[in-house]
Scaffold this motif. Structure first.
Motif, PDB file in Angstrom:
ATOM      1  N   TRP A 128     -11.442  -4.573   4.175  1.00 40.13           N
ATOM      2  CA  TRP A 128     -10.110  -4.969   3.733  1.00 40.13           C
ATOM      3  C   TRP A 128     -10.071  -6.489   3.583  1.00 40.13           C
ATOM      4  O   TRP A 128     -10.675  -7.203   4.379  1.00 40.13           O
ATOM      5  N   TYR A 188      -7.651 -10.132   2.597  1.00 39.04           N
ATOM      6  CA  TYR A 188      -6.441 -10.898   2.284  1.00 39.04           C
ATOM      7  C   TYR A 188      -6.888 -12.261   1.781  1.00 39.04           C
ATOM      8  O   TYR A 188      -7.743 -12.909   2.401  1.00 39.04           O
ATOM      9  N   ASP A 189      -6.313 -12.713   0.666  1.00 32.50           N
ATOM     10  CA  ASP A 189      -6.695 -14.021   0.116  1.00 32.50           C
ATOM     11  C   ASP A 189      -5.515 -14.577  -0.672  1.00 32.50           C
ATOM     12  O   ASP A 189      -5.157 -14.054  -1.725  1.00 32.50           O
ATOM     13  N   ASP A 190      -4.898 -15.658  -0.148  1.00 30.58           N
ATOM     14  CA  ASP A 190      -3.787 -16.293  -0.859  1.00 30.58           C
ATOM     15  C   ASP A 190      -4.164 -17.692  -1.340  1.00 30.58           C
ATOM     16  O   ASP A 190      -3.294 -18.481  -1.727  1.00 30.58           O
ATOM     17  N   THR A 216      -2.614  -0.121   1.164  1.00 26.90           N
ATOM     18  CA  THR A 216      -2.715  -1.445   1.769  1.00 26.90           C
ATOM     19  C   THR A 216      -2.693  -1.303   3.287  1.00 26.90           C
ATOM     20  O   THR A 216      -2.387  -0.242   3.829  1.00 26.90           O
ATOM     21  N   LEU A 253       0.143 -10.237   7.773  1.00 23.24           N
ATOM     22  CA  LEU A 253      -0.592 -10.183   6.515  1.00 23.24           C
ATOM     23  C   LEU A 253      -0.533  -8.776   5.936  1.00 23.24           C
ATOM     24  O   LEU A 253      -0.249  -7.806   6.650  1.00 23.24           O
ATOM     25  N   LEU A 266      -3.297  -6.603   3.735  1.00 26.84           N
ATOM     26  CA  LEU A 266      -4.651  -6.607   3.192  1.00 26.84           C
ATOM     27  C   LEU A 266      -4.841  -5.472   2.206  1.00 26.84           C
ATOM     28  O   LEU A 266      -4.224  -4.399   2.333  1.00 26.84           O
ATOM     29  N   SER A 267      -5.711  -5.696   1.235  1.00 31.32           N
ATOM     30  CA  SER A 267      -6.047  -4.679   0.247  1.00 31.32           C
ATOM     31  C   SER A 267      -7.475  -4.214   0.480  1.00 31.32           C
ATOM     32  O   SER A 267      -8.329  -4.980   0.896  1.00 31.32           O
TER      33      SER A 267
END
Length: 203
Positions: A56, A58-60, A163, A198, A200-201
């Motif tokens: 998984w 997460y990136d912003d 997600t 968060l 996550l995908s």
């Protein structure tokens, strides 16, 4: 040498005193009262853990977190093994890579197969689970640790992978920030750096 023999004999006697394993669904772990000399395996018989496994991300652009969630089966419940607690359980184990502004802060992917700073199995609902959470430290111990709740949200789109909600709740520490490690340095009292909330995908 005699002490070692006594420990081995005590271990064998304690093992022999327990009955055959009783399999209990993992979701019944909390509140289950075992009988005397009963060996219980809290097993994920309904595969409630499977939906969380895999990679998984997460990136912003500022925070990058990649976690690898693995299902571990038939683990001793007690750190010291069967001598002190004969029961077993299934749980989730998480390894991660975390970067802040492109600079790697944590990477636990090289940790040993049985070592994970994030793990657990307290099922809160069909799609929600609670884990024990720590972030890496070079100190003898970290002053703070936390609960981490993962919530799986199935995708409404055809072929979607869903997600994973990530919610960390800090716990109160019972360690004084002025406590010293054996080498004379202070325990790690720094705050967590991975965001507490968060989504996550799946990779």
């Amino acid at each position: 040498m005699m002490n070692i023999k006594i420990l081995i004999i005590a271990f064998l006697i304690s093992c022999g005193a327990y009955s055959q394993e009783t399999i209990v669904p993992l979701e019944n772990l909390l509140g289950y009262e075992s009988e005397q000399n009963e060996v219980v395996y809290f097993k994920d018989v309904n595969n409630l853990l499977n939906k969380y496994t895999g990679n998984w991300i997460y990136d912003d652009g500022t925070h990058y977190l990649k976690i690898t969630v693995t299902k571990k089966e038939h683990l001793p419940q007690d750190f010291f093994g069967k001598l002190l607690n004969p029961n077993y359980e299934d749980n989730l184990s998480i390894k991660m890579i975390y970067k802040l502004n492109g600079v790697e802060q944590y990477n636990t992917t090289s940790f040993g197969a049985t070592t994970a700073l994030i793990n657990g199995n307290v099922i809160e609902s069909t799609n929600k689970i609670s884990l024990e959470y720590y972030e890496p430290t070079s100190s003898c111990r970290r002053q703070k640790h936390a609960n981490l709740t993962l919530e799986f949200n199935p995708s409404n789109t055809l072929g979607g992978n869903g997600t994973l909600g990530w919610t960390r709740t800090s716990r109160i520490s019972y360690v004084s920030p002025n406590t010293e490690c054996p080498d004379g340095t202070l325990v790690d009292s720094s705050d967590f750096i991975i965001p507490a909330n968060l989504v996550l995908s799946r990779e």
